[in-house]
Design a protein around this motif. Structure first.
Motif, PDB file in Angstrom:
ATOM      1  N   LEU A 276       5.120  -5.712  -1.401  1.00 40.16           N
ATOM      2  CA  LEU A 276       6.431  -5.167  -1.051  1.00 40.16           C
ATOM      3  C   LEU A 276       6.492  -3.666  -1.271  1.00 40.16           C
ATOM      4  N   ALA A 277       5.413  -3.098  -1.786  1.00 37.36           N
ATOM      5  CA  ALA A 277       5.377  -1.673  -2.139  1.00 37.36           C
ATOM      6  C   ALA A 277       6.519  -1.311  -3.091  1.00 37.36           C
ATOM      7  N   CYS A 278       6.818  -2.241  -3.994  1.00 37.79           N
ATOM      8  CA  CYS A 278       7.940  -2.020  -4.914  1.00 37.79           C
ATOM      9  C   CYS A 278       7.540  -1.133  -6.084  1.00 37.79           C
ATOM     10  N   ASN A 280       6.339  -2.074  -8.959  1.00 37.70           N
ATOM     11  CA  ASN A 280       6.423  -2.720 -10.277  1.00 37.70           C
ATOM     12  C   ASN A 280       5.109  -2.627 -11.037  1.00 37.70           C
ATOM     13  N   CYS A 281       4.017  -2.870 -10.302  1.00 42.84           N
ATOM     14  CA  CYS A 281       2.704  -2.888 -10.959  1.00 42.84           C
ATOM     15  C   CYS A 281       2.416  -1.551 -11.622  1.00 42.84           C
ATOM     16  N   THR A 282       2.831  -0.463 -10.989  1.00 41.85           N
ATOM     17  CA  THR A 282       2.549   0.853 -11.568  1.00 41.85           C
ATOM     18  C   THR A 282       3.449   1.146 -12.766  1.00 41.85           C
ATOM     19  N   ARG A 333      -1.321   2.385   0.681  1.00 41.35           N
ATOM     20  CA  ARG A 333      -0.833   2.625  -0.674  1.00 41.35           C
ATOM     21  C   ARG A 333      -1.401   1.601  -1.656  1.00 41.35           C
ATOM     22  N   TYR A 334      -1.472   0.330  -1.227  1.00 45.86           N
ATOM     23  CA  TYR A 334      -2.107  -0.658  -2.107  1.00 45.86           C
ATOM     24  C   TYR A 334      -3.571  -0.276  -2.305  1.00 45.86           C
ATOM     25  N   ARG A 335      -4.225   0.140  -1.239  1.00 50.69           N
ATOM     26  CA  ARG A 335      -5.640   0.521  -1.334  1.00 50.69           C
ATOM     27  C   ARG A 335      -5.817   1.708  -2.284  1.00 50.69           C
TER      28      ARG A 335
HETATM   29  S1  SF4 Z   1       1.206  -5.231  -5.747  1.00 55.88           S
HETATM   30 FE1  SF4 Z   1       2.534  -3.820  -6.922  1.00 55.88          FE
HETATM   31  S2  SF4 Z   1       3.723  -2.752  -5.307  1.00 55.88           S
HETATM   32 FE2  SF4 Z   1       2.837  -4.586  -4.301  1.00 55.88          FE
HETATM   33  S3  SF4 Z   1       4.474  -6.163  -4.530  1.00 55.88           S
HETATM   34 FE3  SF4 Z   1       3.077  -6.385  -6.309  1.00 55.88          FE
HETATM   35  S4  SF4 Z   1       4.040  -5.157  -7.935  1.00 55.88           S
HETATM   36 FE4  SF4 Z   1       5.000  -4.514  -5.989  1.00 55.88          FE
END
Ligand code: SF4
Ligand SMILES: Cc1cc2nc3c(=O)[nH]c(=O)nc-3n(C[C@H](O)[C@H](O)[C@H](O)COP(=O)(O)OP(=O)(O)OC[C@H]3O[C@@H](n4cnc5c(N)ncnc54)[C@H](O)[C@@H]3O)c2cc1C
Ligand code: SF4
Ligand code: FES
Lengths: 389, 283
Positions: A276-278, A280-282, A333-335
């Protein structure tokens, strides 16, 4: 005078291992506070075990643990009263050392000329209680980024230099953890003190390893006794077992070349359909360090401030230059994130940008799991190789 | 209140500078000469380096230093107004103040260029970061072989440093060629993209160092043209551009593959960036 104290030398040497009980832990927290530390440790907050202020043993999440899976985090009761019986939550030391929002300066203007106002508060001194092997490894990764180069980040440096680390060895990792693969846990390293908690019997006690002079000094007036060899080997057995129980794996050395050579993997398109390009992970990742700056003035225009805030490479604005964003697709962006984390980070700073804490897996709303992504890229890579030959 | 009394607390704090001169280069581009506001002096710089230029309360942007590196005590910036910060910066009058941090980043390879023909290929505002190279070559003319400048702008109205272009073409053993994408009725010069100018110069590939700065797409074509004219990858240098918010490796915005453009660049030997410019996009 307590009998325990007389049975040991005044200052314990680095490397010594001692036994401590829960009342002594209370005294330890007190001793830290007396020395001007703000004690930060696990606390129940917003349905999770997060790091926050700890003023007494009662603030710790006694009897609670977490159950973690991709896109899922649940608090659960434990059968015992363990204080540290959970795996990493959403917060890490990054939240305190490389803070999410900070004013980098304020400036005032007269007759057009401005000057920087002196910083108002001295940086806080933190004692981190209950942090894990992966947390400490992540801090060392951020050290390399923020103070290991030519310039040093003054905000991080001031907090980092003053902090004390009282680790807890992980004995019950979450399903999302893979610290063994990344070489960062479950046994912590580079601590001032490290605890192994034994809460399963009637005796609720801790093994305490002394990792530094500062650690030894803080223990000086705490009633502890020299640990039995039975206790020290029990501690090792617990972390060995925890390591063996880990189900997720990642080949960190292989990932470096794999990702470097697979910018064109079809897997990036597949993951981009889910991501989702949210960002959160970062936000939860304890090594992600990117920031943005925001400037503002007061209504008179004579006083300006500049704030630094965590930023994420998942936002479109992140790579904006006049005319458009360099990374306009979610795929790119994920890459960027995964390749930076596992591959180019090694080129830049000599170590992986991932410590295997699993936070990005738990807190991803759609449960994207980087260990699975790497495996899928490997699979696509070997399929392509086969076709070529 | 004097500024000197307060030591700058950290590398993220801008140093105030006073604008001593503003030159209108084109309808949207201005050159600002600045000097220290507190008498403490400014950082020295090498041709190709940039500063983070701070507009009080608005923001901070990377701008190349376009002045002569051998004139101490001043930092010169040539700024094209394209958005919030740059518009505010070009709106200043002499006597106003700005903030600067650093001379940051890598420099053009002037040492490696000694004794060589120097070929500069610039597009648009990309001429500004190359101007310190020209100043250097002009000052030390006998240290270098031929001097060639190929410069492309969108229209005749967008040409920077018009007077200087004439002066540079008058330097011994020099050739300055200019082209515009769209001519107007008074334009007598070349029309078309900058790579067309290669047809009008005689390169000596075995003794040439090429430096290029401009939009990334232009630089890709320039590199292709140079390679077609037998320049080795090792003889080509370029200035790369990405979003930059700190200039010193902390904000993460300027990354391209393993490179931090702010501290590993912005000037690169083509060999360093070849992998990232060839084939892949959105890096
Ligand atoms: S990988 Fe990162 S940016 Fe993509 S949906 Fe999961 S938490 Fe969000
Ligand atoms: C190393 C380097 C040297 C540069 N030298 C010059 C120069 O000599 N003269 C000149 O006119 N311009 C130069 N630029 C481009 C200049 O930095 C941008 O035009 C400027 O950042 C635009 O900011 P803005 O707020 O006016 O525009 P907006 O479009 O409002 O930009 C908003 C924000 O996006 C970012 N941004 C936008 N465009 C760019 C860009 N092209 N490069 C980097 N970040 C960007 C900035 O953070 C900016 O604050 C240089 C860029 C780099 C990276
Ligand atoms: S990438 Fe994921 S697993 Fe690795 S350190 Fe960051 S949050 Fe933890
Ligand atoms: S500009 Fe901030 S890291 Fe390069």
């Amino acid at each position: 005078m307590q009998p325990e104290i007389s049975s040991r030398p005044e200052q314990l040497p680095k490397g010594a291992e001692v036994r401590m009980d829960v009342p002594a832990l209370e005294l330890l927290i007190e001793a830290l506070r007396e020395r001007g530390y703000r004690v930060v440790g696990p606390v129940l907050r917003d349905g999770a075990i997060a790091y926050g202020p700890v003023n007494k043993v009662g603030d710790l999440p006694a009897g609670w643990t977490s159950e973690q899976n991709p896109a899922s985090y649940r608090l659960k009761r434990r059968p015992d009263n363990a204080l540290f019986g959970y795996a990493t939550g959403p917060k890490s030391m990054k939240d305190f050392l490389h803070v999410s929002e900070i004013r980098t300066f304020a400036a005032e203007k007269t007759d057009g000329l401005f000057w920087i106002l002196p910083a108002s508060e001295p940086p806080p001194r933190y004692a981190f209680l209950g942090v894990r092997g992966c947390d400490i490894a992540a801090m060392l990764v951020q050290d390399r980024v923020l103070i290991g180069g030519q310039a040093a980040d003054p905000f991080y440096e001031a907090r980092r230099r003053n902090c004390l680390i009282i680790a807890v060895h992980c004995t019950e990792p979450a399903s999302t953890c893979f610290c063994v693969s990344m070489g960062t846990g479950p046994r912590a390293r580079n601590f001032d003190l490290a605890l192994t908690e034994f809460a399963d019997s009637d005796l609720h006690e801790f093994l305490v390893e002394i990792g530094s002079e500062a650690g030894a000094e803080i223990l000086e007036r705490i009633p502890v006794t020299i640990a039995s060899t039975e206790m020290t080997s029990r501690s090792r057995a617990l972390t060995d077992r925890a390591g063996q129980a880990m189900t997720r794996h990642l080949d960190k050395d292989r990932a470096v070349s794999l990702l470097r050579e697979n910018f064109d993997s079809p897997q990036w398109d597949r993951v981009a359909e889910r991501c989702l390009a949210c960002g959160n992970c970062t936000m939860v990742c304890p090594t992600c360090f990117c920031v943005t700056f925001e400037d503002s003035t007061d209504i008179s225009g004579q006083r300006a401030e500049r704030w630094r805030k965590w930023d994420s490479c998942y936002s479109l604005a992140f790579s904006y230059i006049h005319g458009g964003s360099v990374r306009s697709s979610t795929k790119s962006r994920y890459r960027q994130w995964l390749t930076h984390k596992l591959s180019s980070w090694v080129d830049q700073f000599g170590s992986s940008g991932c410590v295997g804490c699993g936070r990005c897996i738990t807190w991803c709303p759609v449960g994207i799991d980087l260990t699975e992504e790497v495996a899928a890229i490997e699979k696509a890579n070997s399929a392509a190789r086969k076709e070529d030959s | 209140m004097s500024i000197a009394a307060i030591p700058l607390p950290d590398p993220m704090c801008p140093l105030p500078v006073r604008i001593s001169e503003v030159v209108r280069e084109t309808h949207d581009t201005y050159t600002l000469t600045t000097t220290a506001a507190n008498g403490s002096g400014l950082p020295p710089f090498l041709p190709g380096q940039f500063s983070m230029v701070f507009e009080f309360g608005v923001g901070e942007v990377p701008i190349s230093i376009s002045g002569d590196a051998e004139i101490p005590g001043q930092l010169v910036f040539t700024i094209r107004s394209v958005g919030a910060v740059t518009a505010a910066l070009v709106g200043h009058k002499p006597g106003d103040y700005l903030g600067v941090r650093g001379s940051f980043g890598t420099a053009w390879p002037l040492e490696a260029a000694r004794g060589q023909d120097v070929l500069l290929v610039a597009g648009g505002i990309g001429l500004a970061p190359l101007r310190p190279v020209i100043s250097h070559v002009a000052r030390h003319r006998s240290d270098f072989g031929r001097f060639l400048l190929l410069y492309g702008a969108r229209t005749p109205k967008d040409l920077l440093f018009r007077k200087q272009l004439h002066a540079w073409s008058a330097l011994p053993e020099s050739q300055v060629l200019v082209t515009v994408d769209c001519a107007d009725s008074r334009w007598r010069g070349h029309v078309g993209i900058v790579t067309k100018l290669f047809d009008f110069v005689n390169l000596r590939p075995e003794r040439t160092i090429a430096m290029t700065c401009g939009p990334e797409i232009m630089m890709r074509f320039v590199i292709r043209a140079l390679r077609a004219r037998k320049l080795e990858a090792g003889q080509i240098y370029l200035s790369m551009e990405r979003n930059m918010e700190c200039g010193i490796g902390f904000c993460g915005h300027c990354q391209m593959g393993p490179l931090f453009l702010c501290k590993d660049g912005p000037i690169f030997a083509y060999l360093q960036v070849e992998r990232w410019l060839e084939g892949h996009h959105e890096l």
